[in-house]
Design a protein around this motif. Structure first.
Motif, PDB file in Angstrom:
ATOM      1  N   LEU A 125      33.329  39.661  40.507  1.00 24.33           N
ATOM      2  CA  LEU A 125      33.614  39.338  39.109  1.00 24.33           C
ATOM      3  C   LEU A 125      32.723  38.210  38.601  1.00 24.33           C
ATOM      4  CD1 LEU A 125      37.502  39.605  39.148  1.00 24.33           C
ATOM      5  CD2 LEU A 125      35.950  41.022  37.786  1.00 24.33           C
ATOM      6  N   HIS A 132      38.554  47.582  31.671  1.00 24.80           N
ATOM      7  CA  HIS A 132      38.231  46.191  31.370  1.00 24.80           C
ATOM      8  C   HIS A 132      38.341  45.922  29.871  1.00 24.80           C
ATOM      9  CE1 HIS A 132      34.249  47.660  30.143  1.00 24.80           C
ATOM     10  NE2 HIS A 132      34.038  46.480  29.613  1.00 24.80           N
ATOM     11  N   LEU A 190      40.527  32.015  38.941  1.00 20.72           N
ATOM     12  CA  LEU A 190      40.886  33.313  39.506  1.00 20.72           C
ATOM     13  C   LEU A 190      41.627  33.128  40.818  1.00 20.72           C
ATOM     14  CD1 LEU A 190      37.600  35.382  39.000  1.00 20.72           C
ATOM     15  CD2 LEU A 190      39.655  35.422  37.579  1.00 20.72           C
ATOM     16  N   THR A 232      44.267  33.703  36.356  1.00 15.09           N
ATOM     17  CA  THR A 232      44.387  35.155  36.448  1.00 15.09           C
ATOM     18  C   THR A 232      44.676  35.589  37.875  1.00 15.09           C
ATOM     19  OG1 THR A 232      42.802  35.431  34.640  1.00 15.09           O
ATOM     20  CG2 THR A 232      43.244  37.362  36.011  1.00 15.09           C
ATOM     21  N   ALA A 272      39.644  43.249  35.413  1.00 13.54           N
ATOM     22  CA  ALA A 272      39.712  41.797  35.231  1.00 13.54           C
ATOM     23  C   ALA A 272      38.419  41.231  34.641  1.00 13.54           C
ATOM     24  CB  ALA A 272      40.021  41.116  36.560  1.00 13.54           C
ATOM     25  N   CYS A 296      35.875  46.768  37.318  1.00 12.67           N
ATOM     26  CA  CYS A 296      37.159  46.111  37.552  1.00 12.67           C
ATOM     27  C   CYS A 296      37.705  45.603  36.224  1.00 12.67           C
ATOM     28  CB  CYS A 296      36.973  44.937  38.517  1.00 12.67           C
ATOM     29  SG  CYS A 296      38.418  43.868  38.652  1.00 12.67           S
ATOM     30  N   GLY A 322      42.497  35.730  43.892  1.00 11.56           N
ATOM     31  CA  GLY A 322      42.336  37.093  44.390  1.00 11.56           C
ATOM     32  C   GLY A 322      41.522  37.094  45.654  1.00 11.56           C
ATOM     33  N   CYS A 369      36.557  40.277  45.631  1.00  7.53           N
ATOM     34  CA  CYS A 369      36.781  40.576  44.215  1.00  7.53           C
ATOM     35  C   CYS A 369      36.270  39.438  43.344  1.00  7.53           C
ATOM     36  CB  CYS A 369      38.268  40.804  43.943  1.00  7.53           C
ATOM     37  SG  CYS A 369      38.986  42.183  44.866  1.00  7.53           S
ATOM     38  N   LEU A 407      44.562  38.528  40.423  1.00  7.95           N
ATOM     39  CA  LEU A 407      43.957  39.838  40.651  1.00  7.95           C
ATOM     40  C   LEU A 407      44.945  40.701  41.450  1.00  7.95           C
ATOM     41  CD1 LEU A 407      40.307  38.682  41.427  1.00  7.95           C
ATOM     42  CD2 LEU A 407      41.350  39.233  39.217  1.00  7.95           C
ATOM     43  N   CYS A 408      44.466  41.797  42.015  1.00  9.74           N
ATOM     44  CA  CYS A 408      45.364  42.812  42.576  1.00  9.74           C
ATOM     45  C   CYS A 408      46.325  42.280  43.642  1.00  9.74           C
ATOM     46  CB  CYS A 408      44.551  43.956  43.169  1.00  9.74           C
ATOM     47  SG  CYS A 408      43.784  45.027  41.933  1.00  9.74           S
ATOM     48  N   PRO A 425      45.920  43.344  37.309  1.00 13.27           N
ATOM     49  CA  PRO A 425      45.656  44.169  38.491  1.00 13.27           C
ATOM     50  C   PRO A 425      44.983  45.487  38.132  1.00 13.27           C
ATOM     51  CG  PRO A 425      47.935  44.447  37.809  1.00 13.27           C
ATOM     52  CD  PRO A 425      47.327  43.434  36.861  1.00 13.27           C
ATOM     53  N   ASP A 430      48.482  38.388  34.742  1.00 17.23           N
ATOM     54  CA  ASP A 430      48.214  39.308  35.853  1.00 17.23           C
ATOM     55  C   ASP A 430      47.317  40.425  35.330  1.00 17.23           C
ATOM     56  OD1 ASP A 430      50.241  38.726  38.316  1.00 17.23           O
ATOM     57  OD2 ASP A 430      51.186  38.200  36.407  1.00 17.23           O
TER      58      ASP A 430
END
Length: 521
Positions: free
Chosen positions: A105, A193, A95, A156, A78, A76, A97, A101, A158-159, A186, A184
């Motif tokens: 992470l 990464h 984070l 941050t 991120a 991923c 998300g 996820c 995530l998607c 995504p 962002d």
């Protein structure tokens, strides 16, 4: 993992009613965060993220229309930006998300040695589509912003929050003197990464540059008394020291390594004579340095040729006396060649990875005497990678930018190397063919590469691995005949493959999964 919601609150599962996505977002109901890149990308554009996606498309280009087997397959993205933040002193990381996820992470980050709490702002369908998620993030950041503890807080998306348009740009730039950095990252916008490291590093450099333009800033802990060379890209800890030794006879000093380890180093990084793009894919960071009026040079001092060319590039860029540059070049060339001759490498090697230093490693291997047939890197081709690309291609090395797993494996099959250096699945494939192999990230990039100290540093591990060929042959011969895949094992009657059954039940499983997700929303 730190749950930043008030204790006692009850929240629904992290399922998103994608049919109710805000502002006309083009989600399909029940597709969740696994709805596919195009669906997520369309939703993000509809939710007001077009400027960010356009910037990422320009900074980190991928050929349009490429399928799932024609693109880099790394972790991923991120993870890259998360790791940069976690390695900085006095920096909090938050984070936003899907729970799965965030769990993955944080697990991976701590597996790689992070010793920091990771903040998490959860959401459900209601908080996502009503805008409450942004308010939750804002509240969490305000609660964290303690200047006694932090210089900066990195938030941050995530998607799913990115695709839903959660507007981190609306967060205050500073709270109680603590800087707030919202990004962002995504998976449908940042390819690898490694490039996500640049997303955060570039955002921090921009913030620091604007601070410098606005007035006095805190002095770095250490300041060189000579013009400095900022080093762009993560590297083995000894390499900046070696580069400093190369620079000293030229009247220069090694500056900070970007991504930095604390905020004040960003000011020192910007206050340099020149930036060395050791990793050539840091596009956003390079843009900030160029905006600050700093020149950039590519490649790195690897091997005799690479060290000489890099020193000459420095001299040309800074207008140093040629006699001074030549004296340093001659001394370093002799030292590098001497180290390389003591530790030669003989054999055919393929190299692949997703760190961004693959071309540098290949150069060092070639100068060590290896026959490098192929180099695959998940990172893109940039103008700053041209010196390494041109040097390698002139010696017959095939280079694949944005290499996919399938291309890396095909190279192993085509060239049948004595050693395959690559990612975990490439190593697995090579070993299944009785080809010695080494994992790039842990065994190759975690070694010095620069200058005389780097010359010959790979030889011990490379030659030891290639010497294991007879052991691999013995293992292959021992297990010969035990079958593979559905027929793996020792059988009186070998099982009959039933591909139609597999296809049928795969379709039923997928239908059941989609039905379960639809019910969950």
């Amino acid at each position: 993992m730190d749950d930043l919601t008030p204790t006692g609150d009850t929240r629904a599962p992290d399922r998103i009613d994608l049919s109710a996505a805000p502002e006309g977002a083009a989600f399909a109901s029940g597709s969740g965060c696994h709805g596919g890149k195009e669906t997520m990308r369309a939703a993000a554009r509809a939710a007001g993220k077009s400027d960010i996606l356009d910037r990422y498309a320009a900074d980190y280009p991928v050929a349009p229309g490429r399928g799932p087997h024609d693109q880099p397959q790394s972790m991923c993205p991120a993870f890259g930006s998360l790791r940069v933040g976690l390695r900085m002193r006095r920096t909090a990381t938050v984070l936003s998300g899907s729970a799965c996820c965030v769990y993955g992470l944080t697990f991976t980050s701590h597996f790689y040695g992070a010793r920091r709490t990771v903040g998490y702002v959860p959401f459900n369908s209601e908080t996502l589509v009503t805008g409450k998620l942004f308010e939750d993030i804002k509240e969490a950041v305000e609660g964290l912003a303690d200047p006694e503890l932090y210089d900066a807080i990195v938030v941050t998306n995530l998607c799913v929050p990115t695709a839903s348009g959660v507007p981190l740009r609306l967060l205050k730039k500073q709270i109680n003197g603590v800087r707030i950095i919202g990004i962002d990252v995504p998976g449908f916008g940042v390819p690898t990464h490694a490039e996500a490291k640049d997303v955060l590093a570039g955002a921090m450099l921009q913030y620091a540059r604007e601070e410098v333009m606005s007035g006095p800033v805190a002095a770095p802990r250490e300041r060189a008394d000579r013009p400095t060379v900022t080093l762009l890209g993560e590297m083995f800890p000894a390499d900046p020291v070696v580069i400093g030794q190369l620079l000293a006879p030229l009247g220069l000093a090694a500056g900070p390594v970007v991504p930095t380890r604390e905020w004040r180093e960003l000011y020192a990084a910007l206050d340099c004579a020149v930036v060395a793009a050791i990793h050539p894919f840091y596009t956003a960071s390079i843009r900030e340095f160029e905006t600050a009026g700093r020149p950039i040079i590519g490649s790195a001092p690897v091997g005799a040729d690479g060290t000489a060319a890099w020193l000459q590039s420095l001299g040309d860029t800074l207008g140093l006396p040629q006699a001074q540059v030549d004296a340093v070049k001659n001394a370093m060339i002799a030292a590098c060649k001497g180290a390389l001759e003591k530790m030669p490498i003989k054999g055919r090697i393929t190299v692949s990875g997703y760190e961004g230093s693959e071309l540098l490693v290949a150069r060092l291997l070639v100068e060590s005497g290896a026959d490098v047939a192929y180099v695959g890197t998940a990172c893109p081709k940039t103008r700053w990678s041209d010196p390494d690309r041109e040097w390698l291609e002139a010696r017959g090395v095939k280079i694949q930018f944005r290499a996919s797993l399938e291309q890396d494996i095909a190279a192993v099959e085509e060239y049948r190397p004595d050693l395959a250096i690559g990612t975990t699945p490439v190593v697995q494939h090579a070993k299944s063919k009785a080809i010695p192999s080494l994992y790039f990230t842990n065994l190759i990039s975690a070694r010095p590469l620069m200058g005389p100290a780097g010359a010959g540093s790979l030889a011990t591990v490379i030659n030891a691995a290639m010497a294991n060929k007879t052991r691999f042959d013995a293992m292959r011969d021992f297990f010969e005949g035990v079958g593979t895949e559905h027929a793996a094992g020792v059988w009186e009657d070998v099982p009959v493959d039933r591909p139609k059954f597999r296809k049928k039940y795969a379709a039923l499983n997928e239908a059941a999964r989609k039905a379960a997700e639809a019910i969950g929303t």
